[in-house]
Design a protein around this motif. Structure first.
Motif, PDB file in Angstrom:
ATOM      1  N   ARG A   1       0.851  -1.181   0.000  1.00 53.42           N
ATOM      2  CA  ARG A   1       0.000   0.000   0.000  1.00 53.42           C
ATOM      3  C   ARG A   1       0.889   1.235   0.000  1.00 53.42           C
ATOM      4  O   ARG A   1       1.947   1.246   0.625  1.00 53.42           O
ATOM      5  N   GLN A   2       0.435   2.261  -0.683  1.00 53.73           N
ATOM      6  CA  GLN A   2       1.193   3.503  -0.754  1.00 53.73           C
ATOM      7  C   GLN A   2       0.350   4.648  -0.212  1.00 53.73           C
ATOM      8  O   GLN A   2      -0.873   4.606  -0.272  1.00 53.73           O
ATOM      9  N   LEU A   3       1.039   5.656   0.292  1.00 47.62           N
ATOM     10  CA  LEU A   3       0.367   6.826   0.836  1.00 47.62           C
ATOM     11  C   LEU A   3       0.967   8.068   0.179  1.00 47.62           C
ATOM     12  O   LEU A   3       2.171   8.309   0.277  1.00 47.62           O
ATOM     13  N   ASP A   4       0.117   8.822  -0.510  1.00 45.32           N
ATOM     14  CA  ASP A   4       0.536  10.076  -1.133  1.00 45.32           C
ATOM     15  C   ASP A   4       0.403  11.200  -0.116  1.00 45.32           C
ATOM     16  O   ASP A   4      -0.615  11.305   0.569  1.00 45.32           O
ATOM     17  N   ASN A   5       1.425  12.042  -0.040  1.00 40.92           N
ATOM     18  CA  ASN A   5       1.450  13.155   0.902  1.00 40.92           C
ATOM     19  C   ASN A   5       1.834  14.436   0.179  1.00 40.92           C
ATOM     20  O   ASN A   5       2.679  14.418  -0.717  1.00 40.92           O
ATOM     21  N   ASP A   6       1.242  15.534   0.588  1.00 40.15           N
ATOM     22  CA  ASP A   6       1.683  16.848   0.145  1.00 40.15           C
ATOM     23  C   ASP A   6       2.653  17.347   1.208  1.00 40.15           C
ATOM     24  O   ASP A   6       2.278  17.503   2.384  1.00 40.15           O
ATOM     25  N   VAL A   7       3.905  17.576   0.797  1.00 42.81           N
ATOM     26  CA  VAL A   7       4.977  17.904   1.735  1.00 42.81           C
ATOM     27  C   VAL A   7       5.521  19.298   1.453  1.00 42.81           C
ATOM     28  O   VAL A   7       5.726  19.673   0.301  1.00 42.81           O
ATOM     29  N   SER A   8       5.747  20.043   2.530  1.00 38.77           N
ATOM     30  CA  SER A   8       6.420  21.341   2.460  1.00 38.77           C
ATOM     31  C   SER A   8       7.535  21.346   3.490  1.00 38.77           C
ATOM     32  O   SER A   8       7.325  20.915   4.629  1.00 38.77           O
ATOM     33  N   THR A   9       8.716  21.809   3.078  1.00 36.72           N
ATOM     34  CA  THR A   9       9.849  21.878   3.994  1.00 36.72           C
ATOM     35  C   THR A   9      10.511  23.248   3.867  1.00 36.72           C
ATOM     36  O   THR A   9      10.520  23.853   2.800  1.00 36.72           O
ATOM     37  N   TYR A  10      11.056  23.703   4.998  1.00 39.76           N
ATOM     38  CA  TYR A  10      11.760  24.980   5.052  1.00 39.76           C
ATOM     39  C   TYR A  10      13.028  24.745   5.854  1.00 39.76           C
ATOM     40  O   TYR A  10      12.969  24.215   6.970  1.00 39.76           O
ATOM     41  N   SER A  11      14.164  25.113   5.266  1.00 42.25           N
ATOM     42  CA  SER A  11      15.424  24.766   5.893  1.00 42.25           C
ATOM     43  C   SER A  11      16.336  25.971   6.079  1.00 42.25           C
ATOM     44  O   SER A  11      16.480  26.803   5.186  1.00 42.25           O
ATOM     45  N   GLN A  12      16.932  26.047   7.262  1.00 45.42           N
ATOM     46  CA  GLN A  12      18.029  26.960   7.560  1.00 45.42           C
ATOM     47  C   GLN A  12      19.165  26.131   8.148  1.00 45.42           C
ATOM     48  O   GLN A  12      19.932  26.614   8.989  1.00 45.42           O
ATOM     49  N   TRP A  13      19.225  24.866   7.716  1.00 48.11           N
ATOM     50  CA  TRP A  13      20.234  23.955   8.224  1.00 48.11           C
ATOM     51  C   TRP A  13      21.598  24.418   7.720  1.00 48.11           C
ATOM     52  O   TRP A  13      21.798  24.568   6.516  1.00 48.11           O
ATOM     53  N   PRO A  14      22.566  24.641   8.618  1.00 46.10           N
ATOM     54  CA  PRO A  14      23.884  25.123   8.195  1.00 46.10           C
ATOM     55  C   PRO A  14      24.601  24.125   7.283  1.00 46.10           C
ATOM     56  O   PRO A  14      24.585  22.911   7.534  1.00 46.10           O
ATOM     57  N   ALA A  15      25.195  24.636   6.219  1.00 45.56           N
ATOM     58  CA  ALA A  15      25.945  23.785   5.286  1.00 45.56           C
ATOM     59  C   ALA A  15      27.063  23.076   6.050  1.00 45.56           C
ATOM     60  O   ALA A  15      27.770  23.665   6.861  1.00 45.56           O
ATOM     61  N   GLY A  16      27.192  21.818   5.813  1.00 43.07           N
ATOM     62  CA  GLY A  16      28.241  21.032   6.448  1.00 43.07           C
ATOM     63  C   GLY A  16      27.904  20.497   7.833  1.00 43.07           C
ATOM     64  O   GLY A  16      28.624  19.655   8.359  1.00 43.07           O
TER      65      GLY A  16
ATOM     66  N   ALA B   1      -0.658   4.259  13.852  1.00 39.17           N
ATOM     67  CA  ALA B   1       0.777   4.480  13.990  1.00 39.17           C
ATOM     68  C   ALA B   1       1.505   4.277  12.668  1.00 39.17           C
ATOM     69  O   ALA B   1       2.462   4.994  12.358  1.00 39.17           O
ATOM     70  N   THR B   2       1.052   3.327  11.847  1.00 36.79           N
ATOM     71  CA  THR B   2       1.685   3.059  10.562  1.00 36.79           C
ATOM     72  C   THR B   2       1.531   4.237   9.618  1.00 36.79           C
ATOM     73  O   THR B   2       2.474   4.652   8.950  1.00 36.79           O
ATOM     74  N   VAL B   3       0.338   4.805   9.560  1.00 38.16           N
ATOM     75  CA  VAL B   3       0.077   5.956   8.691  1.00 38.16           C
ATOM     76  C   VAL B   3       0.886   7.162   9.162  1.00 38.16           C
ATOM     77  O   VAL B   3       1.512   7.857   8.357  1.00 38.16           O
ATOM     78  N   LEU B   4       0.903   7.420  10.460  1.00 38.49           N
ATOM     79  CA  LEU B   4       1.663   8.558  10.981  1.00 38.49           C
ATOM     80  C   LEU B   4       3.154   8.399  10.717  1.00 38.49           C
ATOM     81  O   LEU B   4       3.834   9.359  10.341  1.00 38.49           O
ATOM     82  N   ALA B   5       3.681   7.185  10.897  1.00 35.70           N
ATOM     83  CA  ALA B   5       5.102   6.940  10.622  1.00 35.70           C
ATOM     84  C   ALA B   5       5.423   7.201   9.155  1.00 35.70           C
ATOM     85  O   ALA B   5       6.458   7.800   8.833  1.00 35.70           O
ATOM     86  N   ALA B   6       4.531   6.788   8.255  1.00 36.46           N
ATOM     87  CA  ALA B   6       4.736   7.032   6.819  1.00 36.46           C
ATOM     88  C   ALA B   6       4.686   8.526   6.512  1.00 36.46           C
ATOM     89  O   ALA B   6       5.444   9.022   5.660  1.00 36.46           O
ATOM     90  N   MET B   7       3.824   9.251   7.183  1.00 31.30           N
ATOM     91  CA  MET B   7       3.742  10.696   6.961  1.00 31.30           C
ATOM     92  C   MET B   7       5.019  11.397   7.428  1.00 31.30           C
ATOM     93  O   MET B   7       5.521  12.300   6.753  1.00 31.30           O
ATOM     94  N   PHE B   8       5.556  10.996   8.580  1.00 28.87           N
ATOM     95  CA  PHE B   8       6.814  11.586   9.032  1.00 28.87           C
ATOM     96  C   PHE B   8       7.960  11.199   8.095  1.00 28.87           C
ATOM     97  O   PHE B   8       8.857  12.013   7.842  1.00 28.87           O
ATOM     98  N   GLU B   9       7.917   9.985   7.564  1.00 31.56           N
ATOM     99  CA  GLU B   9       8.928   9.576   6.585  1.00 31.56           C
ATOM    100  C   GLU B   9       8.884  10.495   5.363  1.00 31.56           C
ATOM    101  O   GLU B   9       9.913  10.944   4.868  1.00 31.56           O
ATOM    102  N   ALA B  10       7.693  10.792   4.881  1.00 30.98           N
ATOM    103  CA  ALA B  10       7.541  11.702   3.741  1.00 30.98           C
ATOM    104  C   ALA B  10       8.048  13.094   4.088  1.00 30.98           C
ATOM    105  O   ALA B  10       8.731  13.746   3.286  1.00 30.98           O
ATOM    106  N   ALA B  11       7.741  13.564   5.295  1.00 31.46           N
ATOM    107  CA  ALA B  11       8.152  14.904   5.715  1.00 31.46           C
ATOM    108  C   ALA B  11       9.670  15.041   5.803  1.00 31.46           C
ATOM    109  O   ALA B  11      10.221  16.101   5.504  1.00 31.46           O
ATOM    110  N   MET B  12      10.362  13.967   6.186  1.00 24.67           N
ATOM    111  CA  MET B  12      11.819  14.020   6.366  1.00 24.67           C
ATOM    112  C   MET B  12      12.587  13.491   5.156  1.00 24.67           C
ATOM    113  O   MET B  12      13.813  13.406   5.200  1.00 24.67           O
TER     114      MET B  12
END
Length: 194
Positions: A22-37, A164-175
């Protein structure tokens, strides 16, 4: 020579569908200020007062997010005071009852809103299909400076509730693209582990 019956064909198709991941489609948005390196390091979950009041539910949410966080390279700090980053997670879920007549096929196809309202109220018949809208959010902050380094959100709407399975998949998509960001929002599909 044997002939294949339609029943046998349908049974084989059904069994094949059950074996398909089974697959779960997610709409993902990310914003990063992660320092290079900068490499992912130790983390500890942080809770808002409202999340502390519902500690058991928040623990389940953190457990669902843990796999995606650690897959991105983070490791749980042995002691919260030693964590280099703090991570907050949250979830929003809404259950909507959608009538079958809300389908675009029925919208202008001769079934008017007035008739639908009268049909529901006078006949007492309710043909509805629940739709569950969900969104998970994850925020990573530097523990020393308090600076927000990364924010990710994933949302979807399906006909089943969030476990829990659906939420874990959503966090996987987010990260998925950590620490990078891309087009916001974008579609990220992940497999649901059974």
């Amino acid at each position: 020579m044997r002939t294949v019956t339609p029943f046998l064909v349908a049974l084989v198709a059904l069994l094949g569908a059950c074996a398909t991941p089974r697959q779960l489609d997610n709409d993902v948005s990310t914003y990063s200020q992660w320092p290079a390196g900068r490499k992912p390091a130790s983390y500890a979950f942080e809770r808002l007062p409202s999340q502390q009041a519902r500690a058991e539910l928040q623990q389940q949410l953190e457990d669902a997010a843990r796999g995606a966080i650690e897959a991105a390279g983070f490791a749980a700090a042995p002691d919260e005071a030693q964590a280099e980053v703090g991570i907050q997670v949250g979830v929003r879920t809404s259950a909507l009852a959608r009538a079958v007549f809300d389908d675009p096929f029925w919208w202008r196809g001769g079934v008017s809103t007035r008739w639908r309202r009268g049909f529901y109220s006078s006949a007492g018949i309710h043909y509805t299909t629940p739709i569950y809208e969900r969104e998970v959010a994850l925020l990573i902050r530097d523990r020393k400076s308090g600076q927000t380094l990364y924010e990710a959100r994933a949302s979807n709407a399906t006909g089943s509730g969030a476990d829990a399975t659906v939420l874990a998949a959503m966090f996987e998509a987010a990260m998925k693209d950590f620490p990078n960001t891309a087009i916001n929002p974008r579609r990220v599909t992940v497999e649901l582990n059974r």
